[in-house]
Write a protein that holds these residues in place. Structure first.
Motif, PDB file in Angstrom:
ATOM      1  N   ALA A   1       0.740   4.123  -2.832  1.00  0.00           N
ATOM      2  CA  ALA A   1       0.440   5.489  -2.397  1.00  0.00           C
ATOM      3  C   ALA A   1       1.511   6.465  -2.887  1.00  0.00           C
ATOM      4  O   ALA A   1       1.221   7.619  -3.212  1.00  0.00           O
TER       5      ALA A   1
ATOM      6  N   ALA B   1      -1.974  -4.469  -4.267  1.00  0.00           N
ATOM      7  CA  ALA B   1      -2.392  -3.081  -4.101  1.00  0.00           C
ATOM      8  C   ALA B   1      -2.336  -2.420  -5.472  1.00  0.00           C
ATOM      9  O   ALA B   1      -1.433  -2.680  -6.263  1.00  0.00           O
TER      10      ALA B   1
ATOM     11  N   ASP C   1       0.828  -1.209   0.000  1.00  0.00           N
ATOM     12  CA  ASP C   1       0.000   0.000   0.000  1.00  0.00           C
ATOM     13  C   ASP C   1       0.864   1.261   0.000  1.00  0.00           C
ATOM     14  O   ASP C   1       0.516   2.257  -0.656  1.00  0.00           O
TER      15      ASP C   1
END
Length: 239
Positions: free
Chosen positions: A32, A56, A28
């Motif tokens: 991001a 992800a 993640d």
């Protein structure tokens, strides 16, 4: 001695589980950082048919419990000799251009048991590059990257590999002579197809031969022989 060997194996399995567990929250963070064009997939090669244990981002449509791609099969086929494949270009079946890296995971004994894969959709970048090249009069000298099948179903991945081989040869199975049939099985084996459960049966069904004939071809391909198969069911018969 048997108990000690079992204990060591259990320790290795726990170590591998711990490595995967430690890497899972990293996915993640990477997505991001790089944004919606990035996808990170964590694979456990101990179960190739459902190797995706964490994902992800959404570039290739992967999901937890999904299968490895032919890239993963290739890594699996190389075993502990596998190395990282970094910064390569490929295309999805839908045509998106993807820049990817596959980094193998090893336990403390050096055994490969998984991979961390980063996929970045660079379709827009490729289109901009082509447009700028055309405006500058540079032409299009880029090499077309290969298409990679990313599927959550391992059968679709195996089918795609078989389809690609047939397209390259422009010949149906029935038209192949024995050396080319053995070449097909050798190629599939080198790409890790037969590390997948039921792959021999699936290949046999696609080629219209018996399962026994498929195993005979595979055995002879691995032995490097072109001796005729003793099983007479390879003349198009189904198991």
């Amino acid at each position: 001695m048997a108990d000690q060997a079992l204990d060591r194996q259990q320790d290795r399995e726990r170590e591998r589980d711990a490595i995967l567990g430690a890497l899972t929250p990293v996915l993640d963070g990477m997505v991001a950082t790089f944004g919606p064009v990035c996808e990170v997939v964590l694979h456990d090669y101990r179960r190739p048919e459902q190797s995706v244990v964490a994902v992800a981002g959404a570039v290739t449509g992967r999901a937890v419990g999904g299968a490895m791609s032919e890239i993963g099969m290739r890594v699996l086929a190389r075993g502990d000799d596998a190395t990282d494949e970094l910064n390569y270009l490929t295309r999805t079946a839908s045509g998106n251009l993807v820049k990817a890296s596959t980094m193998v995971l090893r336990d403390s004994t050096g055994t490969v048991f998984g991979a961390l894969c980063v996929n970045v959709d660079v379709t827009a970048v490729g289109q901009a590059h082509a447009l700028l090249g055309a405006l500058a009069g540079l032409g299009d000298a880029a090499v077309e990257p290969p298409v990679t099948t990313y599927g959550n179903d391992i059968d679709s991945v195996v089918d795609a590999i078989l389809d690609a081989h047939q397209l390259r040869r422009h010949q149906p199975w029935a038209a192949l002579d024995r050396p080319r049939r053995l070449e097909l099985f050798r190629s599939l084996d080198e790409r890790g197809v037969f590390a997948v459960r039921r792959a021999v049966e699936q290949v046999a069904a696609r080629l219209g031969i018996s399962r026994a004939s498929a195993y005979t071809y595979l055995s002879q391909a691995r032995a490097g022989t072109t001796a005729p198969a003793t099983d007479r069911t390879d003349e198009g018969a189904q198991p």
